[in-house]
Design a protein around this motif. Sequence first.
Motif, PDB file in Angstrom:
ATOM      1  N   THR A  82       0.824  -1.107  -0.137  1.00  0.00           N
ATOM      2  CA  THR A  82      -0.116   0.096   0.025  1.00  0.00           C
ATOM      3  C   THR A  82       1.045   1.200   0.064  1.00  0.00           C
ATOM      4  O   THR A  82       1.920   1.114   0.319  1.00  0.00           O
ATOM      5  N   ASP A  83       0.098   2.410  -0.381  1.00  0.00           N
ATOM      6  CA  ASP A  83       1.094   3.696  -0.345  1.00  0.00           C
ATOM      7  C   ASP A  83       1.264   4.202   1.203  1.00  0.00           C
ATOM      8  O   ASP A  83       2.081   5.011   1.214  1.00  0.00           O
ATOM      9  N   ARG A  84       0.255   3.664   2.207  1.00  0.00           N
ATOM     10  CA  ARG A  84       0.423   4.120   3.483  1.00  0.00           C
ATOM     11  C   ARG A  84      -0.382   2.950   4.250  1.00  0.00           C
ATOM     12  O   ARG A  84      -1.250   2.467   3.871  1.00  0.00           O
ATOM     13  N   PRO A  85      -0.062   2.891   5.396  1.00  0.00           N
ATOM     14  CA  PRO A  85      -0.800   2.288   6.439  1.00  0.00           C
ATOM     15  C   PRO A  85      -2.228   2.856   6.920  1.00  0.00           C
ATOM     16  O   PRO A  85      -2.025   3.958   6.753  1.00  0.00           O
ATOM     17  N   LEU A  86      -3.368   2.083   7.081  1.00  0.00           N
ATOM     18  CA  LEU A  86      -4.468   2.735   7.277  1.00  0.00           C
ATOM     19  C   LEU A  86      -5.292   2.067   8.413  1.00  0.00           C
ATOM     20  O   LEU A  86      -5.240   0.743   8.414  1.00  0.00           O
ATOM     21  N   ASP A  87      -5.624   2.612   9.369  1.00  0.00           N
ATOM     22  CA  ASP A  87      -6.623   1.891  10.423  1.00  0.00           C
ATOM     23  C   ASP A  87      -7.845   2.444  10.195  1.00  0.00           C
ATOM     24  O   ASP A  87      -8.296   3.786  10.418  1.00  0.00           O
ATOM     25  N   VAL A  88      -8.830   1.529  10.092  1.00  0.00           N
ATOM     26  CA  VAL A  88     -10.386   2.047   9.861  1.00  0.00           C
ATOM     27  C   VAL A  88     -11.039   1.555  11.162  1.00  0.00           C
ATOM     28  O   VAL A  88     -11.107   0.456  11.562  1.00  0.00           O
ATOM     29  N   THR A  89     -11.487   2.461  11.863  1.00  0.00           N
ATOM     30  CA  THR A  89     -12.156   2.299  13.163  1.00  0.00           C
ATOM     31  C   THR A  89     -13.783   2.328  12.956  1.00  0.00           C
ATOM     32  O   THR A  89     -14.275   3.128  12.423  1.00  0.00           O
ATOM     33  N   LEU A  90     -14.415   1.162  13.106  1.00  0.00           N
ATOM     34  CA  LEU A  90     -15.910   1.092  12.846  1.00  0.00           C
ATOM     35  C   LEU A  90     -16.478   1.156  14.546  1.00  0.00           C
ATOM     36  O   LEU A  90     -15.912   0.607  15.288  1.00  0.00           O
ATOM     37  N   GLU A  91     -17.705   1.721  14.398  1.00  0.00           N
ATOM     38  CA  GLU A  91     -18.313   1.992  15.673  1.00  0.00           C
ATOM     39  C   GLU A  91     -19.854   1.732  15.535  1.00  0.00           C
ATOM     40  O   GLU A  91     -20.336   1.916  14.194  1.00  0.00           O
ATOM     41  N   ARG A  92     -20.481   1.155  16.551  1.00  0.00           N
ATOM     42  CA  ARG A  92     -21.690   0.863  16.483  1.00  0.00           C
ATOM     43  C   ARG A  92     -22.425   1.059  17.918  1.00  0.00           C
ATOM     44  O   ARG A  92     -21.694   0.063  18.848  1.00  0.00           O
ATOM     45  N   ASP A  93     -23.047   1.775  18.393  1.00  0.00           N
ATOM     46  CA  ASP A  93     -23.610   1.817  19.893  1.00  0.00           C
ATOM     47  C   ASP A  93     -22.398   2.220  20.620  1.00  0.00           C
ATOM     48  O   ASP A  93     -21.494   3.172  20.415  1.00  0.00           O
ATOM     49  N   ALA A  94     -21.877   1.470  21.539  1.00  0.00           N
ATOM     50  CA  ALA A  94     -20.775   1.603  22.386  1.00  0.00           C
ATOM     51  C   ALA A  94     -19.750   0.585  21.941  1.00  0.00           C
ATOM     52  O   ALA A  94     -18.552   0.765  22.531  1.00  0.00           O
ATOM     53  N   GLU A  95     -19.719  -0.191  20.761  1.00  0.00           N
ATOM     54  CA  GLU A  95     -18.677  -0.978  20.413  1.00  0.00           C
ATOM     55  C   GLU A  95     -17.964  -0.484  19.312  1.00  0.00           C
ATOM     56  O   GLU A  95     -18.369   0.211  18.583  1.00  0.00           O
ATOM     57  N   ARG A  96     -16.568  -0.744  19.607  1.00  0.00           N
ATOM     58  CA  ARG A  96     -15.755  -0.217  18.468  1.00  0.00           C
ATOM     59  C   ARG A  96     -14.688  -1.419  17.913  1.00  0.00           C
ATOM     60  O   ARG A  96     -14.425  -2.376  18.873  1.00  0.00           O
ATOM     61  N   LEU A  97     -14.405  -1.252  16.786  1.00  0.00           N
ATOM     62  CA  LEU A  97     -13.540  -2.495  16.267  1.00  0.00           C
ATOM     63  C   LEU A  97     -12.565  -1.634  15.069  1.00  0.00           C
ATOM     64  O   LEU A  97     -13.062  -1.035  14.187  1.00  0.00           O
ATOM     65  N   THR A  98     -11.361  -2.214  14.978  1.00  0.00           N
ATOM     66  CA  THR A  98     -10.650  -1.701  14.081  1.00  0.00           C
ATOM     67  C   THR A  98      -9.915  -2.578  13.089  1.00  0.00           C
ATOM     68  O   THR A  98      -9.713  -3.660  13.427  1.00  0.00           O
ATOM     69  N   VAL A  99      -9.950  -2.206  11.780  1.00  0.00           N
ATOM     70  CA  VAL A  99      -9.547  -2.822  10.806  1.00  0.00           C
ATOM     71  C   VAL A  99      -8.153  -2.343  10.250  1.00  0.00           C
ATOM     72  O   VAL A  99      -8.183  -0.994   9.969  1.00  0.00           O
ATOM     73  N   GLN A 100      -7.151  -3.047  10.338  1.00  0.00           N
ATOM     74  CA  GLN A 100      -5.869  -2.355   9.815  1.00  0.00           C
ATOM     75  C   GLN A 100      -5.216  -3.040   8.549  1.00  0.00           C
ATOM     76  O   GLN A 100      -5.567  -3.987   8.215  1.00  0.00           O
TER      77      GLN A 100
END
Length: 166
Positions: free
Chosen positions: A137-155
């Motif tokens: 990739t041209d750079r790393p990216l962290d995508v943080t998903l949220e729903r209600d009080a829950e969070r999850l990151t896709v790197q």
Amino acid sequence: MPISVAGNKPPARKRGFDRRTGERGFTLIELMVVVTIIGLASAAVVLALPDPRGRLADEAARFAARASAARDLAVVGAKPISVWISEGGYGFDERVDGDWVAMAEKPLRVTQWGKGTHAVPVGGSRDRVVFDSVGSTDRPLDVTLERDAERLTVQIGNDGKVRVGG
């Protein structure tokens, strides 16, 4: 059986409760116990039902699988493929004559996040990462998903590997 004085007839029985045959119905306590058991069973079933929106982990896994497929397509096709992420959804573009063009293939079409899910914006309204022809990739990216009080990151790493939850 007692014998009556007037003849061989047994004495007349009273209607209702009969000690020899038992009761003719349920007591109020028995009915209340049954209703309570049914109520508890119903509550257990309702609490065990899955969220109709699906789990946030499933949403993240679906996005990660599609991003990995885009990486593989960039390698196989020997051309850059990008994934863009916004608060409301994501999509995939390919480079055609110097411009980014949305991909028409079904698994890589523009997709909205599930109901109640949104991505936390990192830089502006839309973020993009590009997979090159060797899968980096041209750079790393962290995508943080949220729903209600829950969070999850896709790197998405520099090496092009996509990981859910770190």
